[in-house]
Write a protein that holds these residues in place. Structure first.
Motif, PDB file in Angstrom:
ATOM      1  N   GLU A  30     -51.943  15.745  21.893  1.00 23.41           N
ATOM      2  CA  GLU A  30     -52.409  17.017  22.498  1.00 23.41           C
ATOM      3  C   GLU A  30     -51.018  17.682  23.330  1.00 23.41           C
ATOM      4  O   GLU A  30     -50.838  18.663  23.594  1.00 23.41           O
ATOM      5  N   ALA A  31     -50.260  16.951  23.561  1.00 24.81           N
ATOM      6  CA  ALA A  31     -48.912  17.044  24.477  1.00 24.81           C
ATOM      7  C   ALA A  31     -47.892  18.078  23.651  1.00 24.81           C
ATOM      8  O   ALA A  31     -47.540  17.643  22.567  1.00 24.81           O
ATOM      9  N   GLU A  32     -47.366  18.827  24.411  1.00 26.27           N
ATOM     10  CA  GLU A  32     -46.423  19.757  23.680  1.00 26.27           C
ATOM     11  C   GLU A  32     -45.186  19.227  24.032  1.00 26.27           C
ATOM     12  O   GLU A  32     -44.889  18.277  24.863  1.00 26.27           O
ATOM     13  N   GLY A  33     -44.060  19.571  22.966  1.00 27.38           N
ATOM     14  CA  GLY A  33     -42.727  18.888  23.143  1.00 27.38           C
ATOM     15  C   GLY A  33     -41.995  18.910  24.187  1.00 27.38           C
ATOM     16  O   GLY A  33     -41.444  17.973  24.845  1.00 27.38           O
ATOM     17  N   TRP A  34     -41.869  19.995  25.012  1.00 27.08           N
ATOM     18  CA  TRP A  34     -41.180  20.254  26.320  1.00 27.08           C
ATOM     19  C   TRP A  34     -41.797  19.506  27.272  1.00 27.08           C
ATOM     20  O   TRP A  34     -41.216  19.040  28.323  1.00 27.08           O
ATOM     21  N   LYS A  35     -43.049  19.099  27.389  1.00 30.15           N
ATOM     22  CA  LYS A  35     -43.712  18.195  28.320  1.00 30.15           C
ATOM     23  C   LYS A  35     -43.204  16.683  28.078  1.00 30.15           C
ATOM     24  O   LYS A  35     -42.688  16.085  29.019  1.00 30.15           O
ATOM     25  N   LEU A  36     -43.162  16.361  26.974  1.00 31.17           N
ATOM     26  CA  LEU A  36     -42.458  14.901  26.705  1.00 31.17           C
ATOM     27  C   LEU A  36     -41.017  14.977  27.150  1.00 31.17           C
ATOM     28  O   LEU A  36     -40.647  13.912  27.825  1.00 31.17           O
ATOM     29  N   ALA A  37     -40.320  15.997  26.784  1.00 27.41           N
ATOM     30  CA  ALA A  37     -38.963  15.868  27.234  1.00 27.41           C
ATOM     31  C   ALA A  37     -38.568  16.093  28.780  1.00 27.41           C
ATOM     32  O   ALA A  37     -37.909  15.480  29.406  1.00 27.41           O
ATOM     33  N   ARG A  38     -39.520  16.550  29.700  1.00 28.31           N
ATOM     34  CA  ARG A  38     -39.568  16.900  30.916  1.00 28.31           C
ATOM     35  C   ARG A  38     -39.871  15.383  31.449  1.00 28.31           C
ATOM     36  O   ARG A  38     -39.110  14.854  32.343  1.00 28.31           O
ATOM     37  N   GLU A  39     -40.994  14.619  30.814  1.00 26.99           N
ATOM     38  CA  GLU A  39     -41.222  13.154  31.292  1.00 26.99           C
ATOM     39  C   GLU A  39     -39.968  12.369  31.136  1.00 26.99           C
ATOM     40  O   GLU A  39     -39.641  11.445  32.046  1.00 26.99           O
ATOM     41  N   LEU A  40     -39.344  12.515  29.999  1.00 31.54           N
ATOM     42  CA  LEU A  40     -38.016  11.657  29.813  1.00 31.54           C
ATOM     43  C   LEU A  40     -37.073  12.037  30.559  1.00 31.54           C
ATOM     44  O   LEU A  40     -36.327  10.895  31.131  1.00 31.54           O
ATOM     45  N   SER A  41     -36.925  13.352  30.747  1.00 34.60           N
ATOM     46  CA  SER A  41     -35.994  13.783  31.928  1.00 34.60           C
ATOM     47  C   SER A  41     -35.840  13.006  33.183  1.00 34.60           C
ATOM     48  O   SER A  41     -35.109  12.626  33.903  1.00 34.60           O
ATOM     49  N   LEU A  42     -37.603  13.047  33.678  1.00 31.77           N
ATOM     50  CA  LEU A  42     -37.557  12.400  34.760  1.00 31.77           C
ATOM     51  C   LEU A  42     -37.274  10.847  34.873  1.00 31.77           C
ATOM     52  O   LEU A  42     -36.957  10.259  36.053  1.00 31.77           O
ATOM     53  N   LEU A  43     -37.434  10.312  33.782  1.00 30.42           N
ATOM     54  CA  LEU A  43     -36.975   8.787  33.674  1.00 30.42           C
ATOM     55  C   LEU A  43     -35.759   8.663  33.135  1.00 30.42           C
ATOM     56  O   LEU A  43     -35.329   7.493  32.998  1.00 30.42           O
ATOM     57  N   GLN A  44     -34.548   9.758  33.219  1.00 26.83           N
ATOM     58  CA  GLN A  44     -33.418   9.521  32.842  1.00 26.83           C
ATOM     59  C   GLN A  44     -33.276   8.879  31.668  1.00 26.83           C
ATOM     60  O   GLN A  44     -32.209   8.103  31.367  1.00 26.83           O
ATOM     61  N   VAL A  45     -33.804   9.589  30.654  1.00 26.50           N
ATOM     62  CA  VAL A  45     -33.672   8.948  29.226  1.00 26.50           C
ATOM     63  C   VAL A  45     -33.169  10.438  28.195  1.00 26.50           C
ATOM     64  O   VAL A  45     -33.869  11.287  28.546  1.00 26.50           O
ATOM     65  N   ASP A  46     -32.172  10.295  27.616  1.00 28.07           N
ATOM     66  CA  ASP A  46     -31.493  11.457  26.626  1.00 28.07           C
ATOM     67  C   ASP A  46     -32.793  11.785  25.840  1.00 28.07           C
ATOM     68  O   ASP A  46     -33.383  10.950  25.254  1.00 28.07           O
TER      69      ASP A  46
END
Length: 495
Positions: A91-107
């Motif tokens: 259900e998650a949109e791509g930008w949300k996953l990118a946001r979570e990875l950014s918060l976790l400092q993952v490229d």
């Protein structure tokens, strides 16, 4: 917001005579950031698997929440991370996953790499990001810090601080302090929930333990005094009762009036003695309720050997390479007798490879490792996946004294019943304790430990802190627990 209600939960593994949980009842708010603590083998992972419905139990667990467990099983580790994300959180949109990875400092480029090629820390962060994108889920996060370096732990703890609705099992005190607002503790005889972070829970527990210890001493003194008074009253009653015997009421007119008086006095003293005994029993029962959750730890010892030279080890411009890939280079440091050195650095920077090289393994390298052949090393490796069999066989195989080995395990909170079990049935923390106990049995000049605290409960960590701080041990270790490294006053070598 919803509530997880646990009522009269009782559970034991099949074939075991000991209950892991017995008539346990408590409630959890699904908005909490709940830290889960307790000694190894007390049932933390078991409880989370009960929430997931993995085992049958008696009692009730009721909740409207949907539980998700970390780490989850990956269906195909060769799959690209982006495809795995579509499977886990469709259900998650791509930008949300990118946001979570950014918060976790993952490229972002991690999305287009096979999951199998990620480092342990990257896998941890990717899985957390995916799970937190699932809606209406209560996350059961089981020891995520074991594969994270010190920087990664800080990032994940800050990330979890922004979230809510999870149970976090971790023995890293700094991580727990950063991101939780409640503590669920499995004690020796019960389960308790308290608001606050780990440090506040620890202070409150210490205050409760001290109060109970004072109460215990007061009750012991009262019981001793009551026992003495009851014994004297009973003896006095018996003496007075005996004066009734031998009187002839016909010949001795005086005794006719005296006998009832003596009987009343004897009865009064006997009643007093019985009342004291009743009070003693009540106080003993009250006393037995004290100290029930105090975790007693015994000091550990190391069989240190004296080396003929103060310098134990020298590394000069050491570089390690695998298949033309350099994992570390230019490593140079010395270890003198009594040095406490902590290797620090990101996951994959070569700490484990360097320790394996020092321990004599055939690791491709350049540079010099200068070490006397007579230097004896006691080692703890990261990997305990192959541990199995009886403890007696393990001691024999490793050439260590079985009695000493088991005595150390007792100090590390092993029960005698566990000595009869197969090591493969132990929890991960208990397996790590087996390796620690084996190292502590081995006389050595230098101790080399590779992440010895993984899965290890806080009480055992404190035992090791006190051990290292109290004796002149020479030790080189890789560890990401900042609190531990500071407690032993380690000198850092940053890879």
């Amino acid at each position: 917001m919803s509530v997880i209600n646990v009522e009269n939960l009782t559970f034991a593994y099949e074939g075991s005579a000991d209950n892991i949980f017995e008539n346990v009842s408590f409630s959890i708010d699904t908005d909490w950031k709940l830290g889960f603590t307790g000694r190894n083998g007390r049932g933390k992972t078991t409880f989370m698997k009960l929430l997931m419905g993995k085992y049958e139990y008696s009692g009730k667990i009721t909740s409207n929440a949907r539980f998700e467990y970390f780490p989850f099983e990956v269906s195909d580790e060769n799959s690209l991370v982006i495809y795995l994300a579509e499977e886990i959180c469709p259900e998650a949109e791509g930008w949300k996953l990118a946001r979570e990875l950014s918060l976790l400092q993952v490229d972002d480029d991690v999305l287009y790499r096979p999951f199998a090629e990620l480092s342990g820390g990257e896998k941890t962060k990717v899985m957390l990001a995916m799970l937190f994108l699932r809606e209406n889920c209560f996350l059961l996060i089981d020891e995520p810090t074991n594969h994270l370096d010190m920087k990664g732990r800080e990032v994940v703890s800050r990330y979890l601080k922004r979230k809510k609705g999870f149970i976090l099992v971790s023995h890293d005190r700094a991580v727990l302090d950063e991101c939780i607002d409640h503590v669920l503790s499995i004690n020796r005889t019960n389960i308790e929930i308290e608001q606050g972070n780990y440090s506040s829970w620890e202070r409150n527990k210490e205050a409760r333990d001290n109060f109970e210890a004072v109460q215990n001493e007061r009750l012991k003194k009262e019981i001793r005094n009551l026992e003495i008074a009851a014994r004297r009253a009973a003896e006095h009653s018996d003496r007075i009762e005996s004066t009734k015997i031998g009187f002839d009421p016909v010949k001795t007119e005086k005794s006719i009036s005296r006998r009832p008086s003596v009987a009343r006095k004897a009865k009064k003293l006997m009643n007093r003695s019985k009342a004291m005994e009743t009070r003693i029993e009540a106080d003993i029962e009250k006393k037995s309720g004290l100290l029930r959750n105090i975790e007693k730890t015994a000091p550990l010892k190391l069989p240190l050997l004296k080396f003929h030279s103060t310098r134990l080890l020298s590394l000069k411009n050491v570089s390690i390479c695998y298949d033309d890939k350099t994992v570390c280079s230019g490593v140079s440091f010395d270890i003198e007798e009594g040095d406490i050195v902590a290797l620090s650095g990101k996951n994959g920077c070569g700490k484990t490879s360097l320790l394996r090289l020092i321990c004599g393994e055939d690791i491709p390298h350049t540079g010099e490792v200068i070490m006397n052949r007579q230097l004896k090393i006691s080692r703890i490796s990261q990997d305990f996946s192959g541990l199995s069999g009886r403890l007696s066989d393990y001691a024999l195989l490793n050439g260590i004294d079985e009695s000493l080995f088991k005595a150390i395990l007792r100090k590390l909170d092993f029960s005698r019943e566990q000595f009869e079990k197969d090591i493969s049935d132990f929890s991960d923390g208990q397996k790590k304790k087996v390796m620690i106990a084996a190292s502590l049995c081995t006389p050595a000049h230098l101790y080399i430990w590779d992440e010895p605290l993984n899965y290890l409960d806080v009480y055992s960590r404190k035992q090791l802190e006190e051990l290292i701080s109290s004796c002149r041990v020479s030790i080189l270790f890789a560890e990401h627990d900042r609190t531990f490294c500071q407690a032993v006053n380690a000198r850092y070598y940053v890879m």
